[in-house]
Design a protein around this motif. Sequence first.
Motif, PDB file in Angstrom:
ATOM      1  N   SER A   1       0.832  -1.205   0.000  1.00  0.00           N
ATOM      2  CA  SER A   1       0.000   0.000   0.000  1.00  0.00           C
ATOM      3  C   SER A   1       0.864   1.252   0.000  1.00  0.00           C
ATOM      4  O   SER A   1       2.020   1.236   0.443  1.00  0.00           O
ATOM      5  CB  SER A   1      -0.948   0.016   1.210  1.00  0.00           C
ATOM      6  N   LEU A   2       0.281   2.321  -0.511  1.00  0.00           N
ATOM      7  CA  LEU A   2       0.931   3.632  -0.561  1.00  0.00           C
ATOM      8  C   LEU A   2       0.064   4.638   0.188  1.00  0.00           C
ATOM      9  O   LEU A   2      -1.168   4.543   0.182  1.00  0.00           O
ATOM     10  CB  LEU A   2       1.110   4.097  -2.005  1.00  0.00           C
ATOM     11  N   LEU A   3       0.721   5.595   0.825  1.00  0.00           N
ATOM     12  CA  LEU A   3       0.002   6.646   1.554  1.00  0.00           C
ATOM     13  C   LEU A   3       0.636   7.990   1.232  1.00  0.00           C
ATOM     14  O   LEU A   3       1.843   8.187   1.438  1.00  0.00           O
ATOM     15  CB  LEU A   3       0.069   6.398   3.063  1.00  0.00           C
ATOM     16  N   LYS A   4      -0.189   8.903   0.705  1.00  0.00           N
ATOM     17  CA  LYS A   4       0.286  10.260   0.422  1.00  0.00           C
ATOM     18  C   LYS A   4      -0.387  11.221   1.372  1.00  0.00           C
ATOM     19  O   LYS A   4      -1.623  11.249   1.483  1.00  0.00           O
ATOM     20  CB  LYS A   4      -0.012  10.662  -1.024  1.00  0.00           C
ATOM     21  N   THR A   5       0.397  11.999   2.103  1.00  0.00           N
ATOM     22  CA  THR A   5      -0.141  12.975   3.051  1.00  0.00           C
ATOM     23  C   THR A   5       0.477  14.334   2.764  1.00  0.00           C
ATOM     24  O   THR A   5       1.380  14.456   1.932  1.00  0.00           O
ATOM     25  CB  THR A   5       0.181  12.577   4.503  1.00  0.00           C
ATOM     26  N   ASN A   6      -0.010  15.362   3.461  1.00  0.00           N
ATOM     27  CA  ASN A   6       0.553  16.692   3.279  1.00  0.00           C
ATOM     28  C   ASN A   6       1.879  16.862   4.009  1.00  0.00           C
ATOM     29  O   ASN A   6       2.494  17.930   3.960  1.00  0.00           O
ATOM     30  CB  ASN A   6      -0.442  17.760   3.744  1.00  0.00           C
ATOM     31  N   PHE A   7       2.312  15.802   4.722  1.00  0.00           N
ATOM     32  CA  PHE A   7       3.595  15.902   5.417  1.00  0.00           C
ATOM     33  C   PHE A   7       4.581  14.806   4.998  1.00  0.00           C
ATOM     34  O   PHE A   7       5.672  14.703   5.556  1.00  0.00           O
ATOM     35  CB  PHE A   7       3.399  15.860   6.941  1.00  0.00           C
ATOM     36  N   GLY A   8       4.213  13.966   3.989  1.00  0.00           N
ATOM     37  CA  GLY A   8       5.149  12.951   3.519  1.00  0.00           C
ATOM     38  C   GLY A   8       4.466  11.830   2.777  1.00  0.00           C
ATOM     39  O   GLY A   8       3.239  11.705   2.780  1.00  0.00           O
ATOM     40  N   ASN A   9       5.286  11.015   2.097  1.00  0.00           N
ATOM     41  CA  ASN A   9       4.806   9.863   1.342  1.00  0.00           C
ATOM     42  C   ASN A   9       5.338   8.588   1.995  1.00  0.00           C
ATOM     43  O   ASN A   9       6.507   8.538   2.399  1.00  0.00           O
ATOM     44  CB  ASN A   9       5.282   9.927  -0.114  1.00  0.00           C
ATOM     45  N   TYR A  10       4.496   7.542   2.035  1.00  0.00           N
ATOM     46  CA  TYR A  10       4.879   6.348   2.772  1.00  0.00           C
ATOM     47  C   TYR A  10       4.494   5.092   1.995  1.00  0.00           C
ATOM     48  O   TYR A  10       3.490   5.064   1.270  1.00  0.00           O
ATOM     49  CB  TYR A  10       4.230   6.346   4.161  1.00  0.00           C
ATOM     50  N   LEU A  11       5.301   4.052   2.171  1.00  0.00           N
ATOM     51  CA  LEU A  11       5.115   2.777   1.496  1.00  0.00           C
ATOM     52  C   LEU A  11       5.125   1.652   2.527  1.00  0.00           C
ATOM     53  O   LEU A  11       5.975   1.632   3.425  1.00  0.00           O
ATOM     54  CB  LEU A  11       6.252   2.548   0.483  1.00  0.00           C
ATOM     55  N   ARG A  12       4.174   0.736   2.383  1.00  0.00           N
ATOM     56  CA  ARG A  12       4.177  -0.495   3.172  1.00  0.00           C
ATOM     57  C   ARG A  12       4.510  -1.638   2.207  1.00  0.00           C
ATOM     58  O   ARG A  12       3.890  -1.765   1.153  1.00  0.00           O
ATOM     59  CB  ARG A  12       2.817  -0.735   3.819  1.00  0.00           C
ATOM     60  N   VAL A  13       5.476  -2.455   2.590  1.00  0.00           N
ATOM     61  CA  VAL A  13       5.943  -3.507   1.695  1.00  0.00           C
ATOM     62  C   VAL A  13       6.157  -4.797   2.480  1.00  0.00           C
ATOM     63  O   VAL A  13       6.485  -4.762   3.671  1.00  0.00           O
ATOM     64  CB  VAL A  13       7.253  -3.081   0.989  1.00  0.00           C
ATOM     65  N   SER A  14       5.917  -5.930   1.820  1.00  0.00           N
ATOM     66  CA  SER A  14       6.262  -7.227   2.389  1.00  0.00           C
ATOM     67  C   SER A  14       7.541  -7.709   1.722  1.00  0.00           C
ATOM     68  O   SER A  14       7.609  -7.823   0.496  1.00  0.00           O
ATOM     69  CB  SER A  14       5.142  -8.250   2.145  1.00  0.00           C
ATOM     70  N   ILE A  15       8.566  -7.961   2.537  1.00  0.00           N
ATOM     71  CA  ILE A  15       9.820  -8.524   2.031  1.00  0.00           C
ATOM     72  C   ILE A  15       9.706 -10.036   2.172  1.00  0.00           C
ATOM     73  O   ILE A  15       9.470 -10.550   3.263  1.00  0.00           O
ATOM     74  CB  ILE A  15      11.025  -8.015   2.829  1.00  0.00           C
ATOM     75  N   VAL A  16       9.875 -10.750   1.071  1.00  0.00           N
ATOM     76  CA  VAL A  16       9.619 -12.191   1.066  1.00  0.00           C
ATOM     77  C   VAL A  16      10.870 -12.945   0.649  1.00  0.00           C
ATOM     78  O   VAL A  16      11.507 -12.605  -0.356  1.00  0.00           O
ATOM     79  CB  VAL A  16       8.454 -12.541   0.111  1.00  0.00           C
ATOM     80  N   HIS A  17      11.215 -13.977   1.418  1.00  0.00           N
ATOM     81  CA  HIS A  17      12.328 -14.862   1.078  1.00  0.00           C
ATOM     82  C   HIS A  17      11.738 -16.242   0.823  1.00  0.00           C
ATOM     83  O   HIS A  17      11.041 -16.791   1.670  1.00  0.00           O
ATOM     84  CB  HIS A  17      13.334 -14.911   2.234  1.00  0.00           C
ATOM     85  N   VAL A  18      12.020 -16.799  -0.371  1.00  0.00           N
ATOM     86  CA  VAL A  18      11.310 -18.008  -0.787  1.00  0.00           C
ATOM     87  C   VAL A  18      12.234 -19.155  -1.166  1.00  0.00           C
ATOM     88  O   VAL A  18      11.897 -19.985  -2.000  1.00  0.00           O
ATOM     89  CB  VAL A  18      10.364 -17.700  -1.977  1.00  0.00           C
ATOM     90  N   LYS A  19      13.407 -19.240  -0.575  1.00  0.00           N
ATOM     91  CA  LYS A  19      14.326 -20.329  -0.910  1.00  0.00           C
ATOM     92  C   LYS A  19      13.713 -21.688  -0.586  1.00  0.00           C
ATOM     93  O   LYS A  19      13.623 -22.564  -1.439  1.00  0.00           O
ATOM     94  CB  LYS A  19      15.634 -20.149  -0.160  1.00  0.00           C
ATOM     95  N   ASN A  20      13.314 -21.884   0.639  1.00  0.00           N
ATOM     96  CA  ASN A  20      12.675 -23.136   1.056  1.00  0.00           C
ATOM     97  C   ASN A  20      11.266 -22.822   1.560  1.00  0.00           C
ATOM     98  O   ASN A  20      10.290 -22.951   0.852  1.00  0.00           O
ATOM     99  CB  ASN A  20      13.517 -23.826   2.133  1.00  0.00           C
ATOM    100  N   ASP A  21      11.173 -22.387   2.817  1.00  0.00           N
ATOM    101  CA  ASP A  21       9.880 -21.942   3.340  1.00  0.00           C
ATOM    102  C   ASP A  21       9.627 -20.500   2.916  1.00  0.00           C
ATOM    103  O   ASP A  21      10.510 -19.810   2.410  1.00  0.00           O
ATOM    104  CB  ASP A  21       9.880 -22.028   4.868  1.00  0.00           C
ATOM    105  N   THR A  22       8.400 -20.061   3.113  1.00  0.00           N
ATOM    106  CA  THR A  22       8.070 -18.665   2.842  1.00  0.00           C
ATOM    107  C   THR A  22       8.261 -17.860   4.117  1.00  0.00           C
ATOM    108  O   THR A  22       7.584 -18.083   5.113  1.00  0.00           O
ATOM    109  CB  THR A  22       6.616 -18.533   2.352  1.00  0.00           C
ATOM    110  N   LEU A  23       9.216 -16.932   4.078  1.00  0.00           N
ATOM    111  CA  LEU A  23       9.508 -16.057   5.212  1.00  0.00           C
ATOM    112  C   LEU A  23       9.150 -14.637   4.815  1.00  0.00           C
ATOM    113  O   LEU A  23       9.497 -14.181   3.727  1.00  0.00           O
ATOM    114  CB  LEU A  23      10.984 -16.147   5.595  1.00  0.00           C
ATOM    115  N   VAL A  24       8.444 -13.931   5.686  1.00  0.00           N
ATOM    116  CA  VAL A  24       7.928 -12.608   5.339  1.00  0.00           C
ATOM    117  C   VAL A  24       8.233 -11.608   6.449  1.00  0.00           C
ATOM    118  O   VAL A  24       8.128 -11.934   7.636  1.00  0.00           O
ATOM    119  CB  VAL A  24       6.402 -12.646   5.107  1.00  0.00           C
TER     120      VAL A  24
END
Length: 404
Positions: A348-371
């Motif tokens: 998700s993205l959030l734009k405000t009058n005092f800044g811009n913000y991003l929410r992200v999921s970092i995913v590692h998928v070598k064997n199990d799914t780690l988030v």
Amino acid sequence: MIYWAIKSKKTNADGIIICLLLSIILAIPLNRNIIESNRARYLEQKHKLYDQRMSETLTPFYKGSGTEDEKRIQRLREEFVDKYTEPGLKFSNDKDRERLLCPQKTHSWVTNDQQYIILTCQYPDNSLAHYAYATYKENGSPVTYLSEQNYFEEKEVLPFPYLHLITEDDYSKIYTDPIDGTRYGKYYDKLYVIPTVDKNENDLKSHINDSVIEFQKQHITQFPNDKVIKLAYYLLASNQCQTVDNVGLFGDDRLIIKCNQKSFAVNYQKLYQSVPEPSSVIPLEVFGNNQENEQQDCLTCACSKTGQAKVEYAPDFDSSRLRKMIAKQCENDNQWPYNKCVGFYYESLLKTNFGNYLRVSIVHVKNDTLVAQCVVEVTDQKFTALQKQTKLKTDGTPRNTLKN
């Protein structure tokens, strides 16, 4: 002497030998008396020093003869204080804190609920440390002897990190030290020292923008008891902010706070529902194009610097598309977090009058799914590029389907 009497021919040597034997025989009890006297003086001095070191600890915390359980706790108290005030005992697991564990004991107490034994130590720099020992195990059974511990620091009682976030109704008061007034309380079943507020709230409030106060009024249901204002008090009182300028919601769990030129994020749901840690209020890194700083364009770097790149096993996370995208480059990768098995879901993205913000999921998928979940501040240029790339709304609404 009989030998001297019956011997017919006596010599000077015989006289000398007899004298030496007599002196040795007479010296044995005299020497024994001296040893026993020295030992008695040593034990007396040792007991005197022990009594001085233990002081009021040797006086039972209860009145009268006491119950068997109170006697058990008193024995634990004496063992606990004796161990912590042992001469020459030092911290052993932190070189930066190598000092006598309790060089000058001030006093020890048993809390009103008899759940903890507390020892307060004062150091040469006049700083205080508080140590506690539980008198009951987690299953409720009584502790009968002082268990061996590798590190004494595990028992140290730390000050509550969000002092301005709580009122006396938010934690259970279990003890107030009658000597120095130190308060002890439980917050979500964890014992804390509750420091005295040393900054006037009226002074702190003068550094809070009116928009923050208005936000609190409009969101009283989500943040009862002026929690947003108290969060601002905490940031000001801990000198992380000089002024608190703006706040905003990011989704249904994050609060974004703008202080001067720095942004902070807090998962406000977890802040009050689990044991809080200082890292719960996270100073955000800026993610975006900046030729002067290569790390400004490294999303994983920004998340790692703020401690948000800690992945957890997430079997329900749909990483099928991501796995397919990075399958080939992931074949020879075997190390988290900076290698080729890492991908990103822009949530998700959030734009405000005092800044811009991003929410992200970092995913590692070598064997199990780690988030790992991460929130960063984003430059205007990078925000525009991400909005075009992801087609996400800019009001903080999360995407409905996972899509890279």
